[in-house]
Design a protein around this motif. Sequence first.
Motif, PDB file in Angstrom:
ATOM      1  N   ARG A 172     -52.090 -44.503  13.981  1.00  0.00           N
ATOM      2  CA  ARG A 172     -51.386 -43.224  14.122  1.00  0.00           C
ATOM      3  C   ARG A 172     -49.884 -43.400  13.842  1.00  0.00           C
ATOM      4  O   ARG A 172     -49.244 -44.296  14.387  1.00  0.00           O
ATOM      5  N   ALA A 173     -49.337 -42.493  13.030  1.00  0.00           N
ATOM      6  CA  ALA A 173     -47.900 -42.506  12.727  1.00  0.00           C
ATOM      7  C   ALA A 173     -47.115 -41.998  13.938  1.00  0.00           C
ATOM      8  O   ALA A 173     -47.560 -41.077  14.619  1.00  0.00           O
ATOM      9  N   PRO A 174     -45.959 -42.579  14.214  1.00  0.00           N
ATOM     10  CA  PRO A 174     -45.145 -42.134  15.361  1.00  0.00           C
ATOM     11  C   PRO A 174     -44.750 -40.660  15.256  1.00  0.00           C
ATOM     12  O   PRO A 174     -44.497 -40.006  16.273  1.00  0.00           O
ATOM     13  N   SER A 175     -44.702 -40.154  14.026  1.00  0.00           N
ATOM     14  CA  SER A 175     -44.280 -38.761  13.819  1.00  0.00           C
ATOM     15  C   SER A 175     -45.403 -37.741  14.045  1.00  0.00           C
ATOM     16  O   SER A 175     -45.161 -36.533  14.029  1.00  0.00           O
ATOM     17  N   ALA A 176     -46.641 -38.213  14.241  1.00  0.00           N
ATOM     18  CA  ALA A 176     -47.783 -37.298  14.398  1.00  0.00           C
ATOM     19  C   ALA A 176     -47.650 -36.478  15.681  1.00  0.00           C
ATOM     20  O   ALA A 176     -47.409 -37.028  16.747  1.00  0.00           O
ATOM     21  N   VAL A 177     -47.786 -35.165  15.546  1.00  0.00           N
ATOM     22  CA  VAL A 177     -47.668 -34.289  16.723  1.00  0.00           C
ATOM     23  C   VAL A 177     -49.008 -33.625  17.017  1.00  0.00           C
ATOM     24  O   VAL A 177     -49.821 -33.393  16.117  1.00  0.00           O
ATOM     25  N   ALA A 178     -49.226 -33.302  18.290  1.00  0.00           N
ATOM     26  CA  ALA A 178     -50.472 -32.655  18.704  1.00  0.00           C
ATOM     27  C   ALA A 178     -50.623 -31.307  17.996  1.00  0.00           C
ATOM     28  O   ALA A 178     -49.643 -30.596  17.763  1.00  0.00           O
ATOM     29  N   PHE A 179     -51.870 -30.960  17.650  1.00  0.00           N
ATOM     30  CA  PHE A 179     -52.139 -29.716  16.936  1.00  0.00           C
ATOM     31  C   PHE A 179     -51.974 -28.519  17.877  1.00  0.00           C
ATOM     32  O   PHE A 179     -52.513 -28.506  18.984  1.00  0.00           O
ATOM     33  N   ALA A 180     -51.209 -27.542  17.437  1.00  0.00           N
ATOM     34  CA  ALA A 180     -51.019 -26.315  18.228  1.00  0.00           C
ATOM     35  C   ALA A 180     -52.028 -25.272  17.760  1.00  0.00           C
ATOM     36  O   ALA A 180     -51.934 -24.772  16.634  1.00  0.00           O
ATOM     37  N   PHE A 181     -53.023 -24.982  18.593  1.00  0.00           N
ATOM     38  CA  PHE A 181     -54.052 -24.006  18.218  1.00  0.00           C
ATOM     39  C   PHE A 181     -53.404 -22.624  18.132  1.00  0.00           C
ATOM     40  O   PHE A 181     -52.586 -22.264  18.983  1.00  0.00           O
ATOM     41  N   PRO A 182     -53.738 -21.840  17.109  1.00  0.00           N
ATOM     42  CA  PRO A 182     -53.081 -20.535  16.948  1.00  0.00           C
ATOM     43  C   PRO A 182     -53.315 -19.586  18.126  1.00  0.00           C
ATOM     44  O   PRO A 182     -54.408 -19.526  18.670  1.00  0.00           O
ATOM     45  N   GLU A 183     -52.274 -18.866  18.480  1.00  0.00           N
ATOM     46  CA  GLU A 183     -52.374 -17.869  19.541  1.00  0.00           C
ATOM     47  C   GLU A 183     -52.673 -16.495  18.964  1.00  0.00           C
ATOM     48  O   GLU A 183     -52.949 -15.542  19.696  1.00  0.00           O
ATOM     49  N   HIS A 184     -52.584 -16.405  17.624  1.00  0.00           N
ATOM     50  CA  HIS A 184     -52.909 -15.162  16.929  1.00  0.00           C
ATOM     51  C   HIS A 184     -53.887 -15.467  15.805  1.00  0.00           C
ATOM     52  O   HIS A 184     -53.876 -16.561  15.235  1.00  0.00           O
ATOM     53  N   CYS A 185     -54.740 -14.518  15.490  1.00  0.00           N
ATOM     54  CA  CYS A 185     -55.740 -14.697  14.432  1.00  0.00           C
ATOM     55  C   CYS A 185     -55.039 -14.990  13.106  1.00  0.00           C
ATOM     56  O   CYS A 185     -54.154 -14.236  12.696  1.00  0.00           O
ATOM     57  N   PRO A 186     -55.425 -16.074  12.418  1.00  0.00           N
ATOM     58  CA  PRO A 186     -54.780 -16.400  11.142  1.00  0.00           C
ATOM     59  C   PRO A 186     -55.077 -15.387  10.042  1.00  0.00           C
ATOM     60  O   PRO A 186     -54.390 -15.360   9.026  1.00  0.00           O
ATOM     61  N   ALA A 187     -56.099 -14.534  10.250  1.00  0.00           N
ATOM     62  CA  ALA A 187     -56.465 -13.565   9.221  1.00  0.00           C
ATOM     63  C   ALA A 187     -55.824 -12.197   9.418  1.00  0.00           C
ATOM     64  O   ALA A 187     -55.445 -11.543   8.458  1.00  0.00           O
ATOM     65  N   CYS A 188     -55.707 -11.751  10.687  1.00  0.00           N
ATOM     66  CA  CYS A 188     -55.197 -10.390  10.919  1.00  0.00           C
ATOM     67  C   CYS A 188     -53.995 -10.332  11.852  1.00  0.00           C
ATOM     68  O   CYS A 188     -53.374  -9.271  11.995  1.00  0.00           O
ATOM     69  N   GLY A 189     -53.658 -11.449  12.516  1.00  0.00           N
ATOM     70  CA  GLY A 189     -52.464 -11.486  13.349  1.00  0.00           C
ATOM     71  C   GLY A 189     -52.622 -10.986  14.770  1.00  0.00           C
ATOM     72  O   GLY A 189     -51.675 -11.009  15.558  1.00  0.00           O
ATOM     73  N   VAL A 190     -53.830 -10.538  15.143  1.00  0.00           N
ATOM     74  CA  VAL A 190     -54.065 -10.047  16.502  1.00  0.00           C
ATOM     75  C   VAL A 190     -54.135 -11.232  17.468  1.00  0.00           C
ATOM     76  O   VAL A 190     -54.654 -12.291  17.119  1.00  0.00           O
ATOM     77  N   ALA A 191     -53.624 -11.057  18.694  1.00  0.00           N
ATOM     78  CA  ALA A 191     -53.641 -12.128  19.700  1.00  0.00           C
ATOM     79  C   ALA A 191     -55.077 -12.530  20.010  1.00  0.00           C
ATOM     80  O   ALA A 191     -55.945 -11.661  20.198  1.00  0.00           O
ATOM     81  N   VAL A 192     -55.342 -13.823  20.052  1.00  0.00           N
ATOM     82  CA  VAL A 192     -56.705 -14.309  20.317  1.00  0.00           C
ATOM     83  C   VAL A 192     -57.017 -14.193  21.802  1.00  0.00           C
ATOM     84  O   VAL A 192     -56.124 -14.052  22.635  1.00  0.00           O
ATOM     85  N   ALA A 193     -58.307 -14.242  22.125  1.00  0.00           N
ATOM     86  CA  ALA A 193     -58.752 -14.111  23.514  1.00  0.00           C
ATOM     87  C   ALA A 193     -59.844 -15.127  23.785  1.00  0.00           C
ATOM     88  O   ALA A 193     -60.501 -15.627  22.862  1.00  0.00           O
ATOM     89  N   GLN A 194     -60.035 -15.432  25.060  1.00  0.00           N
ATOM     90  CA  GLN A 194     -61.092 -16.355  25.471  1.00  0.00           C
ATOM     91  C   GLN A 194     -61.796 -15.768  26.691  1.00  0.00           C
ATOM     92  O   GLN A 194     -61.158 -15.492  27.707  1.00  0.00           O
ATOM     93  N   HIS A 195     -63.122 -15.533  26.554  1.00  0.00           N
ATOM     94  CA  HIS A 195     -63.888 -14.975  27.666  1.00  0.00           C
ATOM     95  C   HIS A 195     -64.107 -16.042  28.733  1.00  0.00           C
ATOM     96  O   HIS A 195     -64.274 -17.216  28.416  1.00  0.00           O
TER      97      HIS A 195
END
Length: 201
Positions: free
Chosen positions: A73-96
């Motif tokens: 692993r490269a020292p510069s590697a950062v944790a993946f930030a999961f999108p908080e908005h839909c990448p297709a329409c921009g609406v805020a995501v939800a979790q039941h």
Amino acid sequence: QVRAIAVQVGRTGVLTPVAELVPVELAGSTVARATLHNRDEIARKDVRVGDFVYVEKAGEIVPAIVGVDLTRRAPSAVAFAFPEHCPACGVAVAQHAGEVAVRCPNVKCPAQLRRRLEHFAARECVGIEGLGTAMIDTLVEKGWVAELPDLYRLKRADLLTLGRDVGRTADRLLAAIEASKRAELWRVVHGLGIPHVGAAA
């Protein structure tokens, strides 16, 4: 090696992360993508862009990441930030509650619509030949199909505006759509993609 992590939106709105890999030979085929399943799985395995990972074919079909080689692993590697908005329409995501799936709650999301159309037109559903990914993309982008019933309102005159020599393609597609009206009822119900109502049910 992981080149990028893309997030796809399925027909039910579930956001699925997919690792885009430097192509590698695996069990007789070249693998360039591998599923990461969901947000929790990425966090649990701590997969990052640039990481070298271990991949296996889950069930001998779908490539899946099973681990990370932390020694590379490269020292510069950062944790993946999961999108908080839909990448297709921009609406805020939800979790039941009680679900690991993160969803786009917007039923008019264009990515969901495209996947619903693909499912509905598939051979195991109503079987509309000629309604492939490229055609679906065009119909959605043009605004001619905003929901499933719009397929049955398509006009030949509109389809003919898609380019020269498209008359035959348009006629074949319209004929396939017309034929789908005679599909067995179970295929139509399956095609609607109602949660927990598959072909067997």
